[in-house]
Each structure stands twice: as structure tokens, then as C-alpha cells.
Motif scaffolding. Structure first.
Motif, PDB file in Angstrom:
ATOM      1  N   CYS A 116       0.840  -1.191   0.000  1.00  0.00           N
ATOM      2  CA  CYS A 116       0.000   0.000   0.000  1.00  0.00           C
ATOM      3  C   CYS A 116       0.877   1.244   0.000  1.00  0.00           C
ATOM      4  O   CYS A 116       1.940   1.264   0.619  1.00  0.00           O
ATOM      5  CB  CYS A 116      -0.904   0.004   1.231  1.00  0.00           C
ATOM      6  SG  CYS A 116      -2.067   1.392   1.244  1.00  0.00           S
ATOM      7  N   MET A 118      -0.094   4.248   1.095  1.00  0.00           N
ATOM      8  CA  MET A 118      -0.603   5.306   1.980  1.00  0.00           C
ATOM      9  C   MET A 118       0.204   5.500   3.257  1.00  0.00           C
ATOM     10  O   MET A 118       0.096   6.537   3.907  1.00  0.00           O
ATOM     11  CB  MET A 118      -2.081   5.037   2.315  1.00  0.00           C
ATOM     12  CG  MET A 118      -2.978   4.990   1.096  1.00  0.00           C
ATOM     13  SD  MET A 118      -2.912   6.507   0.131  1.00  0.00           S
ATOM     14  CE  MET A 118      -3.094   5.886  -1.538  1.00  0.00           C
ATOM     15  N   ASN A 119       0.979   4.519   3.647  1.00  0.00           N
ATOM     16  CA  ASN A 119       1.954   4.688   4.728  1.00  0.00           C
ATOM     17  C   ASN A 119       1.328   5.108   6.065  1.00  0.00           C
ATOM     18  O   ASN A 119       1.919   5.915   6.799  1.00  0.00           O
ATOM     19  CB  ASN A 119       3.002   5.722   4.275  1.00  0.00           C
ATOM     20  CG  ASN A 119       4.271   5.634   5.085  1.00  0.00           C
ATOM     21  OD1 ASN A 119       4.576   4.581   5.655  1.00  0.00           O
ATOM     22  ND2 ASN A 119       5.000   6.739   5.179  1.00  0.00           N
ATOM     23  N   CYS A 120       0.164   4.590   6.381  1.00  0.00           N
ATOM     24  CA  CYS A 120      -0.455   4.931   7.669  1.00  0.00           C
ATOM     25  C   CYS A 120       0.419   4.378   8.807  1.00  0.00           C
ATOM     26  O   CYS A 120       0.883   3.238   8.743  1.00  0.00           O
ATOM     27  CB  CYS A 120      -1.859   4.331   7.760  1.00  0.00           C
ATOM     28  SG  CYS A 120      -2.942   4.919   6.448  1.00  0.00           S
ATOM     29  N   PHE A 122      -0.166   3.449  11.819  1.00  0.00           N
ATOM     30  CA  PHE A 122      -0.678   2.416  12.720  1.00  0.00           C
ATOM     31  C   PHE A 122      -0.787   1.069  12.018  1.00  0.00           C
ATOM     32  O   PHE A 122      -1.275   0.097  12.579  1.00  0.00           O
ATOM     33  CB  PHE A 122      -2.077   2.805  13.232  1.00  0.00           C
ATOM     34  CG  PHE A 122      -3.058   3.037  12.116  1.00  0.00           C
ATOM     35  CD1 PHE A 122      -3.769   1.988  11.564  1.00  0.00           C
ATOM     36  CD2 PHE A 122      -3.217   4.304  11.568  1.00  0.00           C
ATOM     37  CE1 PHE A 122      -4.649   2.193  10.512  1.00  0.00           C
ATOM     38  CE2 PHE A 122      -4.094   4.518  10.524  1.00  0.00           C
ATOM     39  CZ  PHE A 122      -4.808   3.464   9.989  1.00  0.00           C
ATOM     40  N   CYS A 123      -0.352   1.012  10.749  1.00  0.00           N
ATOM     41  CA  CYS A 123      -0.679  -0.147   9.916  1.00  0.00           C
ATOM     42  C   CYS A 123       0.582  -0.878   9.467  1.00  0.00           C
ATOM     43  O   CYS A 123       1.489  -0.283   8.891  1.00  0.00           O
ATOM     44  CB  CYS A 123      -1.475   0.326   8.700  1.00  0.00           C
ATOM     45  SG  CYS A 123      -1.752  -0.950   7.483  1.00  0.00           S
ATOM     46  N   THR A 125       0.794  -3.116   7.107  1.00  0.00           N
ATOM     47  CA  THR A 125       0.866  -3.135   5.638  1.00  0.00           C
ATOM     48  C   THR A 125       1.526  -1.866   5.110  1.00  0.00           C
ATOM     49  O   THR A 125       2.298  -1.902   4.149  1.00  0.00           O
ATOM     50  CB  THR A 125      -0.553  -3.222   5.028  1.00  0.00           C
ATOM     51  OG1 THR A 125      -1.240  -4.304   5.622  1.00  0.00           O
ATOM     52  CG2 THR A 125      -0.505  -3.411   3.529  1.00  0.00           C
ATOM     53  N   GLY A 126       1.204  -0.728   5.781  1.00  0.00           N
ATOM     54  CA  GLY A 126       1.723   0.548   5.320  1.00  0.00           C
ATOM     55  C   GLY A 126       3.242   0.621   5.330  1.00  0.00           C
ATOM     56  O   GLY A 126       3.845   1.432   4.615  1.00  0.00           O
ATOM     57  N   GLY A 167      -8.521  -5.100   3.435  1.00  0.00           N
ATOM     58  CA  GLY A 167      -7.238  -5.778   3.607  1.00  0.00           C
ATOM     59  C   GLY A 167      -6.113  -4.862   3.162  1.00  0.00           C
ATOM     60  O   GLY A 167      -6.164  -3.645   3.358  1.00  0.00           O
ATOM     61  N   GLY A 169      -3.943  -2.467   1.028  1.00  0.00           N
ATOM     62  CA  GLY A 169      -4.175  -1.533  -0.067  1.00  0.00           C
ATOM     63  C   GLY A 169      -5.286  -0.541   0.205  1.00  0.00           C
ATOM     64  O   GLY A 169      -6.149  -0.762   1.063  1.00  0.00           O
ATOM     65  N   ALA A 203      -9.120   5.238   3.354  1.00  0.00           N
ATOM     66  CA  ALA A 203      -8.414   6.116   4.300  1.00  0.00           C
ATOM     67  C   ALA A 203      -8.743   7.581   4.002  1.00  0.00           C
ATOM     68  O   ALA A 203      -8.336   8.472   4.739  1.00  0.00           O
ATOM     69  CB  ALA A 203      -6.906   5.874   4.197  1.00  0.00           C
TER      70      ALA A 203
END
Ligand code: SF4
Length: 361
Positions: A116, A118-120, A122-123, A125-126, A167, A169, A203
């Protein structure tokens, strides 16, 4: 071309171009999605359901279309029966899919991208960055193999699971492919989900939201997490470009079905966004909108700087909202010990921890 990326009208176009009756499109969709027939497989092992099916058409389908589905590499099941699968595509890239039991039904949490962008903060995946978008047939494939695995491990026919695009992305960052996959999920002679059975979680990707009316009227959810800009910026960097107020305005303009609400997910993080002052700003921001707040106690992952609040604080935060007549619910954390809960998905970690599934699909 992979068959699972086709809408029924595209199949009709193909039939027309090859001088077959258009009415076969409906039959083919029913055989593939309801009877779960694989045409290539059926060429070698004659299937009773294909007895009256034109041989020439069967052969042509097998030549022109690829019926392969992604493969399950590993599987985990948590004590609360959440199932997390690592699923590999033909180019060797993998994503996870999570099957979550919820109120006598099941929901499949689908990925829409490998990684993904978006680089959040708290995540999990980011932290991976974006590798690539998933194609429509890959998104459909994730659903089909997960559903099939579910029926195999339980040993019985199961009701079609609902879908949340929640999930890996940002689904609106892969707009065209997710839109097309959604249209395929809704096909009457195909998987035949209803629009209320599908929820897309964003997001706050404004370019996608602004044209979301092109989507069928599925449910939409927003990862809100804080109504205070500096805090939301820290959690979701996208907020610096598309601030929450702009996103909420765009969401409020979307047409909705009867009793269809905007679900706002609020990740509760200890000593960060769980105070009374945080609740007050949240209430002021959303009080005039048709929203339901879904409170999610933070799910820690290796290396995360945030912590989960005490249960008493989660309950307190909910009561602050309810006193002001804001509908709120607490999402029970599921699958966190197998890193299947919200924000915990990360393919390498899953690969390291997973065991092989006994049967490949
Ligand atoms: S929370 Fe969603 S949008 Fe943000 S980095 Fe994770 S997968 Fe991407």
C-alpha cells in the motif's frame, strides 16, 4: 485473458464475435460461479452438468480463457475461528485474505493491492510500500479460493460470505479494478452478492471518492481515527493532502440506499486519541452526518509505537459518544494472535509464522 475478470456483458460480446448465441453467457456464468465448474478441468474429466453443453463452445472457452485461480500458500486459524490465508498470484506476489466470523455470518476481508502506498503509521501493511495493483480477476480469485477453502475445512456448504475491502491496499487508489471486481461480484448469474453485502473502506482518497458514484451503491466506510488534524496527519499522512473536513463533505454528498449509513472506523490508541477531549472534537465534527462510529481497540504489531487502551477506556469513549446520540459500537478484535486483525497484515511476517495448509486448492 483470465475468465474471472469478465463481466457478463463482456462474455456476451465474446460470444457474439465468435458466432455463438448470447444466451450461453448466462449458462456459462451459472456453471462457473454457482456450479463451480472449471472448463479446462471439465475438458479432461467430462462433467455431468456439461452433457448438453456445445462441445465447440466448451473447447473455444478453454482455448481463449485462463481459468486458473490464485493459490493458497499458507493458512492460520485463530481460537476465535478467524482464518487468515496467504494467497499467491501467478507472478509470485502474495497478499493475505482474512475470513472473519461475525453474528452467524462470515465476512471476507479482501486486499486490493500488493502492499500500500498510503503509509499509515498504525498499519503493518503501510510499512511495505506499494508493489502493484490487483487486477479484477485476482480480487475475484481471492474471494473464490477463500470461500472454497472455508467450505472444505468446515466440510459443509456455507452461505456466501460478505465482503469488506479492508485488507492490504487503499481500494480507491485502484479505482477501476476494484469497481469492475465489485460489478462482477454483483452479477445476478454469477456470485450474486447484494450491494449491502459489500463494504469499501477508504483512508480518505479524495480522487476516488469524488467519482465513487460510478460504483454500484455498496456500503462505504472511512478510516477516521481522529478528528484533530495534527493527530490524523500523524496516523494517515494522506490527511495532509485531503483533510478530514473535505473528505466528510465528499462522503455526505454520496447518494445512499435507505437506512445506509457511513461507517467511520475509529482506532482507539492509548493516550493518543482516547481522551474526552478527543471524543468532543469527534462529536462536533460528525454530529450532523449519517454516521455510525466503529471503535476498534488498536491491534499491536511488531515494532509498533502505539498501544491498546484498557477496556474500561474503550467503554468510556463509547459512552461519551452515546450521550450525545452518536451511534457507536465496539468492534471485537478478532484474529490478533495470528496478526489477522485490522492493521496487522504484512506478508513477510505471515510467511515466517505460517504453517503449510494440508491441501492446496
Ligand atoms: S491502513 Fe489501509 S490505507 Fe493505510 S497503509 Fe494500511 S492498508 Fe494502506
Amino acid at each position: 485473458m483470465n475468465f474471472y475478470g469478465l463481466k457478463q456483458n463482456e462474455l456476451e460480446e465474446w460470444l457474439k464475435n465468435h458466432n455463438f448465441p448470447l444466451a450461453h453467457a448466462r449458462t456459462i456464468f451459472q456453471l462457473v460461479y454457482k456450479e463451480k465448474i472449471n472448463f479446462i478441468h471439465s475438458l479432461n474429466h467430462s462433467d455431468a452438468l456439461l452433457t448438453n453443453f456445445p462441445t465447440q463452445l466448451l473447447k473455444k472457452l478453454a482455448v481463449d480463457f485462463d481459468f486458473t485461480l490464485p493459490k493458497i500458500k499458507t493458512a492460520h486459524q485463530s481460537q476465535d475461528q478467524t482464518i487468515k490465508l496467504l494467497i499467491e498470484f501467478s507472478d509470485g506476489k502474495s497478499v493475505e485474505t482474512v475470513l472473519i466470523p461475525f453474528h452467524h455470518k462470515h465476512t471476507i476481508c479482501l486486499s486490493t493491492q500488493v502492499g500500500c502506498a498510503m503509509n499509515c503509521s498504525f498499519c503493518y501493511t503501510g510499512t511495505q510500500g506499494l508493489t502493484r495493483n490487483l487486477a479484477p480477476h485476482e480480487i475475484i480469485g481471492l474471494y473464490l479460493v477463500t470461500y472454497k477453502y472455508f467450505e472444505e475445512v468446515t466440510g459443509k456448504k456455507q452461505v456466501k460470505p460478505n465482503i469488506v475491502y479492508m485488507g492490504q491496499g487503499e481500494p480507491l487508489h485502484n479505482f477501476d479494478n476494484v469497481k469492475k471486481a465489485t460489478e462482477i461480484f454483483l452479477e445476478t448469474y454469477g456470485i450474486e452478492l447484494g450491494p449491502r453485502n459489500i463494504t469499501l473502506s477508504t483512508a480518505g482518497y479524495l480522487p476516488g471518492l469524488e467519482k465513487f458514484t460510478e460504483f454500484p451503491r455498496i456500503n462505504i466506510a472511512l478510516s477516521l481515527h481522529s478528528a484533530i488534524d495534527e493527530k490524523r496527519n500523524a496516523l494517515i499522512p494522506l490527511n495532509q493532502k485531503y483533510p478530514l473536513t473535505t473528505i466528510l463533505t465528499a462522503l455526505s454528498k454520496l447518494p445512499r440506499l435507505k437506512r445506509q449509513y457511513i461507517m467511520c472506523e475509529y482506532l482507539l490508541i492509548k493516550d493518543f486519541n482516547d481522551s474526552f477531549a478527543d471524543a468532543e472534537v469527534l462529536i462536533e465534527t460528525i454530529k450532523d452526518l449519517p454516521v455510525i462510529i466503529n471503535l476498534i481497540p488498536f491491534n499491536p504489531f511488531p515494532g509498533s509505537v502505539y498501544q491498546r487502551p484498557e477496556k474500561s477506556r474503550v467503554d468510556e469513549f463509547k459512552s461519551w459518544l452515546e450521550v450525545k446520540k452518536i451511534p457507536a459500537m465496539i468492534r471485537t478484535t478478532k484474529g490478533d494472535e495470528i496478526l489477522a486483525a485490522c492493521g496487522q497484515l504484512y506478508v513477510d511476517e505471515l510467511n515466517k509464522k505460517a504453517k503449510k495448509v494440508p491441501t492446496q486448492i
